[in-house]
Write an enzyme that holds these catalytic residues in place. Sequence first.
Site, short mmCIF file in Angstrom:
data_model
loop_
_atom_site.label_atom_id
_atom_site.label_comp_id
_atom_site.label_asym_id
_atom_site.label_seq_id
_atom_site.Cartn_x
_atom_site.Cartn_y
_atom_site.Cartn_z
NE ARG A 169 -11.26 15.97 -29.69
CZ ARG A 169 -11.16 15.61 -28.40
NH1 ARG A 169 -9.99 15.35 -27.85
NH2 ARG A 169 -12.24 15.53 -27.65
CG PHE B 60 -15.82 15.20 -26.30
CD1 PHE B 60 -15.61 16.28 -25.45
CD2 PHE B 60 -14.99 14.10 -26.19
CE1 PHE B 60 -14.58 16.26 -24.51
CE2 PHE B 60 -13.97 14.07 -25.26
CZ PHE B 60 -13.77 15.15 -24.41
CG ASP C 11 -0.99 18.59 -21.19
OD1 ASP C 11 -0.37 17.50 -21.25
OD2 ASP C 11 -2.21 18.67 -21.41
CE1 TYR D 262 -4.02 2.06 0.31
CE2 TYR D 262 -2.47 3.51 1.46
CZ TYR D 262 -3.68 3.32 0.81
OH TYR D 262 -4.54 4.37 0.64
CE LYS E 231 -3.66 11.10 -24.16
NZ LYS E 231 -4.50 11.07 -22.94
CG PHE F 83 -6.84 18.60 -24.00
CD1 PHE F 83 -6.92 18.16 -25.31
CD2 PHE F 83 -7.21 17.73 -22.99
CE1 PHE F 83 -7.34 16.86 -25.60
CE2 PHE F 83 -7.62 16.44 -23.27
CZ PHE F 83 -7.68 16.01 -24.57
CB THR F 84 -11.68 18.27 -23.75
OG1 THR F 84 -10.76 17.18 -23.66
CG2 THR F 84 -12.00 18.53 -25.22
N1 PM9 Z 1 -6.21 12.98 -24.37
C1 PM9 Z 1 -6.97 12.00 -26.39
O1 PM9 Z 1 -7.59 11.10 -26.97
C2 PM9 Z 1 -7.84 11.09 -24.19
C3 PM9 Z 1 -9.26 11.36 -24.11
S1 PM9 Z 1 -10.00 12.70 -24.99
C4 PM9 Z 1 -10.32 13.81 -23.69
O2 PM9 Z 1 -6.30 12.85 -26.99
C5 PM9 Z 1 -3.78 16.21 -23.17
C6 PM9 Z 1 -2.99 17.04 -24.13
C7 PM9 Z 1 -4.45 15.08 -23.61
C8 PM9 Z 1 -5.22 14.32 -22.67
C9 PM9 Z 1 -6.00 13.22 -23.09
C10 PM9 Z 1 -5.23 14.76 -21.32
C11 PM9 Z 1 -6.02 14.02 -20.28
C12 PM9 Z 1 -4.53 15.87 -20.96
N2 PM9 Z 1 -3.83 16.57 -21.88
O3 PM9 Z 1 -7.05 11.11 -20.67
O4 PM9 Z 1 -7.03 11.90 -18.32
O5 PM9 Z 1 -4.37 14.74 -24.88
O6 PM9 Z 1 -5.14 10.56 -19.15
O7 PM9 Z 1 -5.40 12.84 -19.95
C13 PM9 Z 1 -6.99 12.06 -24.94
P1 PM9 Z 1 -6.20 11.52 -19.50
#
Ligand code: PM9
Length: 459
Positions: free
Chosen positions: A383, A450, A216, A73, A259, A125-126
């Site tokens: 997008r 979305f 980011d 843990y 990613k 970013f979303t």
């Molecule tokens: N990006 C993408 O497909 C995953 C879901 S769409 C909201 O591009 C950036 C630049 C991203 C991103 C996720 C996140 C969030 C932050 N910044 O999905 O929570 O491209 O791990 O990261 C998506 P998490």
Amino acid sequence: MAHHSWAEPYKIKMVELIKMTSREEREKAIREAGYNTFLLRSEDVYIDLLTDSGVGAMSDQQWAGMMLGDEAYAGSRNFYHLRDTVEEYYSYRYTVPTHQGRGAENILSQILIEPGDFVPGNMYFTTTRLHQELAGATFVDVIIDEAHDPVSEHPFKGNVDFAKLDALVERVGAGHIPYVCIATCVNMAGGQPISLENLRRLRKWCDQHDIMLVHDMTRVAENAYFIQQREHGQQDRSIREIVHEICSLTDAATMSSKKDAMVNIGGFLAMNDPGFYEKACALVVVYEGLHTYGGMAGRDMEALAIGITESVQDDHIRARVGQVEYLGQKLIAGGVPVVQPIGGHAVFLDARRILPHIPQEQFPAQALAAALYEESGVRSMERGVVSAGRDAATGENHMPKLELVRLTIPRRVYTQAHMDVTAEAVFSVMEKAEAIQGLRFTYEPEMLRFFQARFEPVA
Ligand code: PM9
């Protein structure tokens, strides 16, 4: 022997079978999914270009690391390995693991933002913007104008426009700007990089105004590749060196490790300031887990530590971005309007130019993504206006200049032949473009609409 082609710097040890569906099956599947590719079952997809997030193929080294999970843990050995790797490769002294990127965004936003603040960034970013808004801030776009123009071939469309930053300081005062948020390889702009020169200048600007610089770093290695390829004087540096410099120019970072770092789940918040770290440790236990795992299994932290080292290898990144470029050039040669230059993680189709008969109020990119799936079984992501959502203050739709369909390439997963088939699928859908109809909402979620929105054809 002189050779200029790239090849994948790996061979394939295990495969997952995929299958093609019939047009009737796909028509039914997309109708049942409310014309939203997020609501399709993966089983019904042939080539899955929805995202590059959490869908990469791990290496044998990473899988071996999974067997070394220390699932204690508290104080897992894998946490210390991850923390040391982040410091070595990315320069940040402190690491707080989170379940994925948005977990880090939540903690960062809650700590740094006071209600009424403004957070400038190189395009929204979303999830990032949503967490800024939930913490009481207003996002302000300070990316250069070229980023909003799909045909501008500017080599660094992720750059910050300092006139826009200065104007914001003039308007609201530096005291209401807790930090500047900079994404490397800006996702919503089409996977476009920021230059080292721009980032160095931004560092100085932030120091002059006593404003933090937050990174980011979700796709930092891909950004480093474009710097190596395009920026004067950077050709002889390794990706690893450039990545390290990018990070060391910033004060803190949020990372979706799904990613660049090629793991299926995970992320972190990293920083240099001990006071900030202490606050992050206090919050991570509320939302994620103890500060030595933050929602990740020990084995996943181990795979991530190894993935980070693989992500900055020059031959890896050349093949990764090379594959995206291959698909992009094939589409351009076939006359398909795409965002140029081709980005690091995806090729973005310009739905405005492909479907000029559909007004933006009827979601052309959403309609195009649905049509591409119906035609071919290739899954992509909208997008455009659906992703952009509504203005937090007025409730009106954001109307982004970029109305795009993203063909996102997972890392180390598909072959060049899959790219050929994908390009042919896009050509077929282009031939039938005039018959594609606009869409309207039948269900619109309040936040991040979305993901789960449902639609029906307008006619
Ligand atoms: N990006 C993408 O497909 C995953 C879901 S769409 C909201 O591009 C950036 C630049 C991203 C991103 C996720 C996140 C969030 C932050 N910044 O999905 O929570 O491209 O791990 O990261 C998506 P998490």
